[in-house]
Design a protein around this motif. Structure first.
Motif, PDB file in Angstrom:
ATOM      1  N   THR A  16       0.827  -1.258  -0.103  1.00  0.00           N
ATOM      2  CA  THR A  16      -0.001  -0.051  -0.084  1.00  0.00           C
ATOM      3  C   THR A  16       0.969   1.494  -0.088  1.00  0.00           C
ATOM      4  O   THR A  16       2.094   1.090  -0.055  1.00  0.00           O
ATOM      5  N   ILE A  17       0.324   2.594   0.083  1.00  0.00           N
ATOM      6  CA  ILE A  17       1.147   3.639   0.133  1.00  0.00           C
ATOM      7  C   ILE A  17       1.746   3.661   1.381  1.00  0.00           C
ATOM      8  O   ILE A  17       2.503   4.541   1.512  1.00  0.00           O
ATOM      9  N   LYS A  73     -10.640   0.890   0.962  1.00  0.00           N
ATOM     10  CA  LYS A  73     -10.007   1.272  -0.553  1.00  0.00           C
ATOM     11  C   LYS A  73     -10.128   0.055  -1.789  1.00  0.00           C
ATOM     12  O   LYS A  73     -10.595  -1.114  -1.317  1.00  0.00           O
ATOM     13  N   ASP A 123      -4.630   5.284  -3.928  1.00  0.00           N
ATOM     14  CA  ASP A 123      -4.402   4.474  -2.593  1.00  0.00           C
ATOM     15  C   ASP A 123      -5.145   3.201  -2.412  1.00  0.00           C
ATOM     16  O   ASP A 123      -6.280   3.338  -2.092  1.00  0.00           O
TER      17      ASP A 123
END
Length: 617
Positions: free
Chosen positions: A71-72, A98, A128
């Motif tokens: 993930t970010i 998300k 995201d």
């Protein structure tokens, strides 16, 4: 091949096919069979397209299949998720609110190779997302038929995970997008189908990147990727052919994109890789007796070659002549000792001489692996002769390098897709058409976008495909042309320059490009601009149709109209003086020079510039 060997060959094949069509014992996998039961008959058997089948090896899940989350918040360090251990998800950075992107690699490939890293990085830069890469690299090795069998279980495992996060983490199935390459495309299809059949949920989108052809082309929907597997299914075909390619030419999605016709990609070796690493072990034949001998030679440069020779012998050649079919096995590595480990015993399939050779080669490779030296193992069917010699690269890195070279067009699908994710890159626009020949034919029959005509749509390829074009009743084909290097396309670059002795003006600029097939008028300035003497102006126009090679350019400018014009200018014509050379850089980075016959250009008048030269940048 002698007549006796031919007879033996066809008898052996007939015997194997008889096994395939006789009584079937289904294999049930998971905890209490929760991942399903798998047979090798019914729709999974076809005399021509899928003659030999193997069920999945149940033990690969979850031990040899891993779901790697990025993930970010953890772009570099992955977290492993396991639907059988909910704590691995609960303690991770997975966020059910998300969108989730699930990436599935193909045969021999690995989840963390550079192309997949590029896709992951591009996705995280664009949004995201929960990006989950399915690592089934310990279950996707040769023989190909076993990898095909294992793939069914991989799909079921992915489906179980999706169901788990839907029920426990509030994931909307419409927000799940599976992106699979080669075998992985069909694994995505299995996951999508199981979600509907077992869990009563339909995922939002599946993208098949050059779906594998061997064992899948012309097979029923239940065996391969198809439009019913998700709300939207799109494919990107880069190496599709019935016989001599890795991918399939068959449209398997709602929207099917064929860059450069979907077979040979620019910059790739056009000698199609016939399947040394992709069509594996079509025929397996039991040999009564076998002798394995080995020799290890030290070569220059510190590279060790372990040569494994398998001599196939029969008790009585007249009764049971020996034969083995070259299987193009690509296997094993020195730096991952489990890559060439012996197959898990399967009661439905007797061990072949090649399986025995795998065992031996693995032991030899393991002895030498500690030196960090690369190995190369060859397996030689001694009784048949050198014509059937089969080489097995020991290092997976060597294998993948070979696939990258010879399977360049097949792997281009992943790289193309990565390039389409970022909106900063140019748009690769594809046009709906019946065939590539018709798309490239003079006249531009398919080279326009017509929103009012359902048969003449156009769309960006890849991540930003126009999903509004989906019609579940019709499978559509789209064609485009790309370049040889990333980002595989570029907007046209057009540049003109006002002469130093020109007057300064305020106005708008228009250009008409005349191609070999069509022409298009473009407004280079959406609003008025200041046209200053001696200044160059560059634009990146995007065409709505494929014009073909540009043959000429027409330049036009219009002065800004004043609400209260000066009476002194009523009898004066506005004009600018342009440098005679208009420069156009195309997708191949070739600069074309168009020369104006006049340089003093009056307001509201068209001026033609003809092509006077081209050069490579």
């Amino acid at each position: 091949m002698s007549g006796l060997i031919k007879v033996a060959f066809f008898c052996a094949v007939a015997g194997l096919l008889a096994v395939q069509t006789s009584g079937e014992a289904a294999v049930c996998c998971g905890i209490n069979g929760d991942l399903g039961c798998y047979g090798i008959q019914g729709e999974f058997y076809d005399f021509v397209n899928r003659p030999i089948n193997l069920p999945p090896i149940c033990g690969i899940v979850p031990d040899k299949v891993a779901l790697k989350l990025s993930t970010i918040r953890n772009p570099l360090q992955t977290e492993t998720l396991n639907p059988y251990n909910t704590e691995t998800i609960k303690s991770s950075k997975f966020n059910g609110k998300k969108m989730t992107k699930i990436l599935i690699h193909g045969f021999i490939d690995k989840y963390n190779r550079a192309p997949w890293e590029a896709v992951k990085t591009a996705l995280l830069a664009e949004g995201d997302y929960n990006v989950i890469r399915v690592d089934w690299s310990r279950s996707n090795i040769a023989p190909y038929v076993q990898a095909c069998g294992n793939l069914r279980l991989v799909g079921a495992y992915v489906a179980k995970f999706i169901d788990h996060v839907i029920k426990n983490y509030g994931v909307n199935p419409k927000d799940v997008h599976i992106i699979g390459h080669s075998l992985g495309a069909h694994g995505a299809g299995y996951a999508g189908a199981i979600m509907q059949e077992k869990y009563n949920a339909t995922i939002g989108r599946i993208t098949g990147l050059d779906p594998a052809g061997p064992y899948f082309t012309n097979m029923p929907y239940s065996v391969r990727l198809d439009p019913s597997d998700a709300e939207i299914v799109d494919t990107l075909v880069t190496n599709g052919d019935v016989l001599m390619a890795f991918g399939s030419p068959q449209p398997m999605g709602d929207l099917n994109f064929y860059p450069n016709g979907g077979l040979n990609q620019p910059g790739c070796n056009k000698a199609v890789f016939s399947s040394l690493a992709h069509v594996q072990e079509i025929v397996q034949i039991r040999v009564p007796e076998r002798t394995v001998r080995s020799a290890v030679e030290q070569e220059e440069g510190g590279v060790v070659n372990a040569s494994v020779s398998v001599a196939l012998n029969a008790d009585s050649p007249a009764i049971a002549p020996t034969i083995t079919i070259p299987v193009g096995v690509v296997a094993t590595m020195a730096d991952e000792q489990n890559f060439l480990s012996a197959p898990v015993p399967n009661p439905l399939v007797p061990k072949t001489p090649f399986d025995q050779a795998y065992d031996f080669a693995y032991k030899e490779a393991a002895k030498l692996a500690g030196d960090g030296r690369d190995l190369s193992v060859s397996i030689i069917p001694g009784s048949i002769g050198s014509a059937l010699t089969n080489f097995i690269p020991v290092s997976r890195a060597v294998v993948l390098t070979n696939i990258d070279v010879f399977g360049c067009s097949h792997n281009r699908a992943v790289l193309l897709y990565a390039a389409t994710v970022s909106k900063a890159n140019c748009v690769m626009r594809a046009y709906q058409c019946d065939s590539y020949d018709r798309f490239t034919s003079p006249g531009g029959y398919c080279a326009t976008c017509n929103a009012s005509n359902p048969n003449r749509g156009c769309s960006p390829i890849g991540f930003n495909a126009d999903l509004s074009l989906v019609d579940k009743e019709v499978q559509k084909k789209f064609f485009t042309v790309t370049t040889a290097e990333t980002p595989y396309c570029s907007k046209l670059t057009l540049q003109y320059t006002l002469a130093p002795n020109s007057d300064a003006k305020v106005g708008r600029v228009f250009i008409t490009l005349y191609g070999a097939r069509l022409h298009e008028k473009l407004s280079l300035t959406h609003d008025v601009i200041d046209l200053q003497p001696g200044k160059s102006y560059s634009y990146f126009p995007e065409l709505s149709k494929d014009l073909g090679p540009i043959k000429s350019v027409v330049f036009r400018w219009e002065v800004k109209s004043n609400l209260l014009p000066n009476p002194l200018n009523l009898f004066r014509t506005d004009s600018i003086i342009l440098d005679p050379k208009i420069m156009l850089v195309d997708k191949e980075k070739t600069t074309h020079v168009f020369t104006l016959t006049k340089t003093k250009l009056d307001h509201g008048t068209d001026y033609a510039a003809r092509l006077t030269g081209s050069y490579e940048n």
